[in-house]
Design a protein around this motif. Structure first.
Motif, PDB file in Angstrom:
ATOM      1  N   ILE A 108      19.858   2.097  -2.943  1.00  0.00           N
ATOM      2  CA  ILE A 108      19.408   1.727  -1.949  1.00  0.00           C
ATOM      3  C   ILE A 108      17.773   3.139  -2.058  1.00  0.00           C
ATOM      4  N   VAL A 109      18.151   3.674  -2.819  1.00  0.00           N
ATOM      5  CA  VAL A 109      17.469   5.165  -2.779  1.00  0.00           C
ATOM      6  C   VAL A 109      16.547   4.403  -3.906  1.00  0.00           C
ATOM      7  N   ILE A 110      17.001   3.720  -5.166  1.00  0.00           N
ATOM      8  CA  ILE A 110      16.047   3.292  -6.781  1.00  0.00           C
ATOM      9  C   ILE A 110      15.519   1.997  -5.794  1.00  0.00           C
ATOM     10  N   SER A 111      15.608   1.014  -5.251  1.00  0.00           N
ATOM     11  CA  SER A 111      15.076   0.135  -4.534  1.00  0.00           C
ATOM     12  C   SER A 111      14.067   0.550  -3.854  1.00  0.00           C
ATOM     13  N   VAL A 112      14.040   1.316  -2.890  1.00  0.00           N
ATOM     14  CA  VAL A 112      13.439   1.349  -1.962  1.00  0.00           C
ATOM     15  C   VAL A 112      12.001   1.820  -2.755  1.00  0.00           C
ATOM     16  N   PHE A 113      12.168   3.134  -3.726  1.00  0.00           N
ATOM     17  CA  PHE A 113      11.250   3.824  -4.668  1.00  0.00           C
ATOM     18  C   PHE A 113      10.582   3.102  -5.276  1.00  0.00           C
ATOM     19  N   THR A 114      11.539   2.056  -5.925  1.00  0.00           N
ATOM     20  CA  THR A 114      10.904   0.578  -6.701  1.00  0.00           C
ATOM     21  C   THR A 114       9.750   0.107  -5.843  1.00  0.00           C
ATOM     22  N   VAL A 115      10.026  -0.529  -5.329  1.00  0.00           N
ATOM     23  CA  VAL A 115       8.995  -1.603  -4.353  1.00  0.00           C
ATOM     24  C   VAL A 115       7.998  -0.302  -3.269  1.00  0.00           C
ATOM     25  N   SER A 116       8.075   0.878  -3.056  1.00  0.00           N
ATOM     26  CA  SER A 116       7.052   1.765  -2.957  1.00  0.00           C
ATOM     27  C   SER A 116       5.979   1.387  -3.876  1.00  0.00           C
ATOM     28  N   PHE A 117       6.004   2.446  -5.663  1.00  0.00           N
ATOM     29  CA  PHE A 117       6.029   2.640  -6.113  1.00  0.00           C
ATOM     30  C   PHE A 117       5.251   1.677  -7.628  1.00  0.00           C
ATOM     31  N   GLY A 118       5.927   0.416  -6.919  1.00  0.00           N
ATOM     32  CA  GLY A 118       6.311  -0.744  -8.262  1.00  0.00           C
ATOM     33  C   GLY A 118       4.865  -0.907  -8.260  1.00  0.00           C
ATOM     34  N   PRO A 119       3.846  -1.389  -7.769  1.00  0.00           N
ATOM     35  CA  PRO A 119       2.674  -1.973  -7.279  1.00  0.00           C
ATOM     36  C   PRO A 119       1.661  -0.754  -7.946  1.00  0.00           C
ATOM     37  N   PHE A 120       1.893   0.668  -8.318  1.00  0.00           N
ATOM     38  CA  PHE A 120       0.930   1.768  -8.548  1.00  0.00           C
ATOM     39  C   PHE A 120       1.964   1.824 -10.126  1.00  0.00           C
ATOM     40  N   LEU A 121       2.792   1.376 -10.906  1.00  0.00           N
ATOM     41  CA  LEU A 121       3.658   2.088 -11.705  1.00  0.00           C
ATOM     42  C   LEU A 121       2.266   2.743 -13.184  1.00  0.00           C
ATOM     43  N   GLU A 174      -5.594  -0.995  -7.920  1.00  0.00           N
ATOM     44  CA  GLU A 174      -5.713   0.607  -8.684  1.00  0.00           C
ATOM     45  C   GLU A 174      -6.588   1.244  -8.313  1.00  0.00           C
ATOM     46  N   LYS A 175      -7.535   1.003  -7.161  1.00  0.00           N
ATOM     47  CA  LYS A 175      -8.584   2.632  -7.298  1.00  0.00           C
ATOM     48  C   LYS A 175      -8.151   3.481  -5.934  1.00  0.00           C
ATOM     49  N   TRP A 176      -6.725   2.522  -5.406  1.00  0.00           N
ATOM     50  CA  TRP A 176      -7.317   3.735  -3.832  1.00  0.00           C
ATOM     51  C   TRP A 176      -6.469   5.136  -4.098  1.00  0.00           C
ATOM     52  N   TYR A 177      -5.740   5.265  -5.067  1.00  0.00           N
ATOM     53  CA  TYR A 177      -5.418   6.189  -5.748  1.00  0.00           C
ATOM     54  C   TYR A 177      -6.577   7.583  -6.626  1.00  0.00           C
ATOM     55  N   TYR A 178      -7.599   6.769  -6.411  1.00  0.00           N
ATOM     56  CA  TYR A 178      -8.463   7.397  -7.664  1.00  0.00           C
ATOM     57  C   TYR A 178      -9.950   7.907  -6.427  1.00  0.00           C
ATOM     58  N   SER A 179      -9.932   6.759  -5.291  1.00  0.00           N
ATOM     59  CA  SER A 179     -11.356   6.577  -4.717  1.00  0.00           C
ATOM     60  C   SER A 179     -11.161   8.199  -4.761  1.00  0.00           C
ATOM     61  N   ALA A 180     -12.897   9.266  -4.611  1.00  0.00           N
ATOM     62  CA  ALA A 180     -13.501   9.992  -4.717  1.00  0.00           C
ATOM     63  C   ALA A 180     -14.313  10.341  -3.654  1.00  0.00           C
ATOM     64  N   THR A 181     -14.708   9.092  -3.098  1.00  0.00           N
ATOM     65  CA  THR A 181     -16.221   9.381  -2.535  1.00  0.00           C
ATOM     66  C   THR A 181     -16.245  10.430  -1.239  1.00  0.00           C
ATOM     67  N   SER A 182     -15.258  10.573   0.027  1.00  0.00           N
ATOM     68  CA  SER A 182     -14.756  11.183   0.556  1.00  0.00           C
ATOM     69  C   SER A 182     -14.761  12.152  -0.166  1.00  0.00           C
ATOM     70  N   GLU A 183     -14.200  13.548   1.052  1.00  0.00           N
ATOM     71  CA  GLU A 183     -13.051  14.978  -0.124  1.00  0.00           C
ATOM     72  C   GLU A 183     -12.341  14.982   0.517  1.00  0.00           C
ATOM     73  N   TRP A 184     -11.757  13.368   1.657  1.00  0.00           N
ATOM     74  CA  TRP A 184     -10.525  13.428   2.249  1.00  0.00           C
ATOM     75  C   TRP A 184      -9.932  12.094   1.629  1.00  0.00           C
ATOM     76  N   THR A 185      -9.405  12.420   0.047  1.00  0.00           N
ATOM     77  CA  THR A 185      -8.851  11.661  -0.253  1.00  0.00           C
ATOM     78  C   THR A 185      -7.262  11.148   0.239  1.00  0.00           C
ATOM     79  N   HIS A 219      -0.249   4.129 -12.503  1.00  0.00           N
ATOM     80  CA  HIS A 219      -0.516   5.186 -12.524  1.00  0.00           C
ATOM     81  C   HIS A 219      -0.134   6.282 -11.401  1.00  0.00           C
ATOM     82  N   VAL A 220       0.982   6.273 -11.658  1.00  0.00           N
ATOM     83  CA  VAL A 220       2.399   7.424 -10.666  1.00  0.00           C
ATOM     84  C   VAL A 220       1.511   8.210 -10.845  1.00  0.00           C
ATOM     85  N   PRO A 221       1.294   8.960 -12.419  1.00  0.00           N
ATOM     86  CA  PRO A 221       0.860  10.941 -12.121  1.00  0.00           C
ATOM     87  C   PRO A 221      -0.059  10.918 -11.386  1.00  0.00           C
TER      88      PRO A 221
END
Length: 515
Positions: free
Chosen positions: A225-238, A41-52, A240-242
């Motif tokens: 197929i498209v929806i399934s792949v995106f669901t698997v990809s973004f599902g764990p991050f639902l 849950e912190k992967w896309y919020y971490s800002a310790t480095s400028e290279w987020t 904090h998608v914004p």
């Protein structure tokens, strides 16, 4: 041939392990640390480095998997707070990880070559053109990125499209989008080609063969197929998608990257700067009495003085404006994969030329699929030779240390010489038949002119002692000169594609005559 070429190229890559590395090296080390040391849950919020972290979820998981191996090399590289960490073992691991994951690229090359009709073109020339691509070597194995695995997935998708395995092609392309979102540039060509050749019945497009039970069923399969792949990809991050979207599309960045990519906006910026110098001399006042400043160099933020400022919406509208005719044309063409590939190249080039904050490395998105086309017809070979020679040269500023001068020049010359020699030999019969050279005199002079740009940057500019007064001038010349060649290639290829006769009725008639 694929095995031999891959082995020799891998040896060259190993020799480049201790070479210069860019800030992208620290970017990916930081992503290794984020995905290994922080909760999901912190992967896309971490800002310790400028290279987020600003790639889609599948690439984040790719970094996570690499981190499980990295710990056996040097666990200190996986500490988020170790900004700029680059021990010898860290360097070795990251370099080797790129070389090993290039196996996906080699597999993609193999799949494409097998999908084409067996000949020395597809068995010998094409593997060499793809595997030894000097731009990919410079960007991945010196500058440092993971484009090899990404283009490998793209080639797998293209191979499935050629073999008419449409669902698998859609799957791999959707998977690729969730690895790196820049491939959205190619999505229109995929959508139209799949719609026309998988979902719509054969024959002229009409309401009878568009709205059918079969067509709707096939369209639903693609959508699933498209929806399934995106669901698997973004599902764990639902939740904090914004936040992920804000990372993937940072429109607050400037129109151009720090080194102007050789596109329309590089030419636009130069026209504006030139106008700020010329207009006052013609007694034409500038708005707000602005004084032209020519010593700032090539910077990310660029405020225009004479011409209107460009906003993200403008670039989006221009991309859509020039992409729409391509889609309409593709919709009415026959199912020959060559039309899909040409449209794919043009989609990549259109987005490169008119897109917002384009990176110079994105030119490879057009060059690599164009390599497949280059062995097919003289027009494709012509565009490939101009585009690859110019596009690969435009990557030189990425490798700015003087110690790399001989390396990048040698890579470029060897690749270009083989490209010219092999493609001239392939298309010799067509050249002799029509008594036309592969490149015209002006096109040849333009390509040779790149040596003049190189000479100015590395000899004349320093001899004139302009390093302190006009330090940005060599970059400016490189960007503008390469932009002219890439724009010319796009115009020429765009015109050819739009005027080509690839409708189903014509194709059927030609086939009957051949029989």
């Amino acid at each position: 041939m694929i095995f031999t070429t891959s082995l020799l190229t891998s040896c060259v890559k190993l020799l480049l392990v201790p070479s210069y590395k860019s800030t992208d090296f620290e970017v990916h080390r930081n992503w290794l640390a984020i995905t290994h040391s922080l909760p999901l849950e912190k992967w896309y919020y971490s800002a310790t480095s400028e290279w987020t972290l600003d790639y889609p979820p599948f690439f984040a998981w790719f970094e996570f998997m690499l981190s499980q191996i990295a710990i056996y090399f040097d666990r200190n590289m996986l500490i988020v707070e170790n900004i700029g960490y680059s021990s010898e073992k860290t360097i070795l691991f990251q370099r080797l990880s790129v070389i090993v994951t290039d196996l996906v690229y080699i597999y993609g090359v193999s799949r494409v070559c097998k999908a084409l009709a067996k000949s020395w073109r597809s068995d010998v020339v094409l593997p060499i053109l793809l595997i030894t691509n000097c731009g990919l070597i410079m960007v991945d194995h010196i500058h440092f990125q993971y484009n090899g695995i990404l283009y490998g997935i793209l080639l797998i998708s293209v191979a499935d499209m050629i073999k008419e395995k449409y669902l698998w092609s859609a799957f791999w392309f959707t998977f690729l989008l969730n690895m790196k979102h820049i491939y959205l540039y190619l999505a229109p060509a995929y959508f139209i080609y799949l719609l026309r050749n998988y979902c719509i019945n054969e024959g002229p497009i009409s309401s009878k063969n568009i709205i059918t039970r079969r067509g709707c069923g096939y369209l639903l399969q693609l959508a699933f197929i498209v929806i399934s792949v995106f669901t698997v990809s973004f599902g764990p991050f639902l939740s904090h998608v914004p936040q992920i979207i804000s990372r993937l599309f940072p429109f607050k960045r400037g129109l151009c990257h720090s080194y102007w990519a050789p596109n329309i906006w590089a030419l636009y910026n130069v026209i504006d700067k030139t106008a700020t110098l010329i207009l006052p001399k013609l007694n034409i006042p500038l708005e707000n009495n602005t004084v032209a400043v020519m010593t700032g160099g090539l910077v990310q933020e660029f405020s225009h003085t004479v011409l209107p400022d460009i906003v993200p919406l403008t670039t989006l509208l221009l991309v859509l404006l020039f992409t729409l005719p391509l889609m309409i044309k593709l919709l009415f063409m026959n199912k020959a994969p060559i039309h899909f590939l040409r449209c794919l190249v043009l989609c990549a080039l259109t987005s490169f030329l008119f897109g917002w904050h384009v990176h110079e490395k994105a030119i490879l998105m057009a060059i690599i699929p164009l390599s497949i086309l280059a062995i097919m017809e003289p027009i494709d070979a012509k565009i490939f030779l101009i585009l690859s020679t110019t596009g690969h040269y435009s990557l030189f500023p990425l490798l700015f240390p003087h110690s790399l001068l001989s390396v990048k020049v040698l890579l470029h010359i060897l690749y270009s010489c083989y490209s010219f020699y092999s493609l001239f030999k392939i298309h010799m019969s067509a050249i002799n038949k029509y008594a036309l050279p592969l490149l015209s005199t002006l096109e040849s002079l333009y390509v040779i002119g790149l040596s003049g740009i190189f000479l100015y940057e590395n000899v004349i500019h320093k001899a004139l002692m302009l390093d302190k007064r006009l330090p940005f001038l060599p970059l400016l010349f490189t960007s503008v000169y390469c932009a002219m060649g890439i724009t010319y290639s796009w115009c020429k290829y765009y015109s050819y594609f739009m005027s080509s006769n690839g409708d189903r009725k014509t194709q059927k008639t030609k086939a009957n005559k051949t029989e």
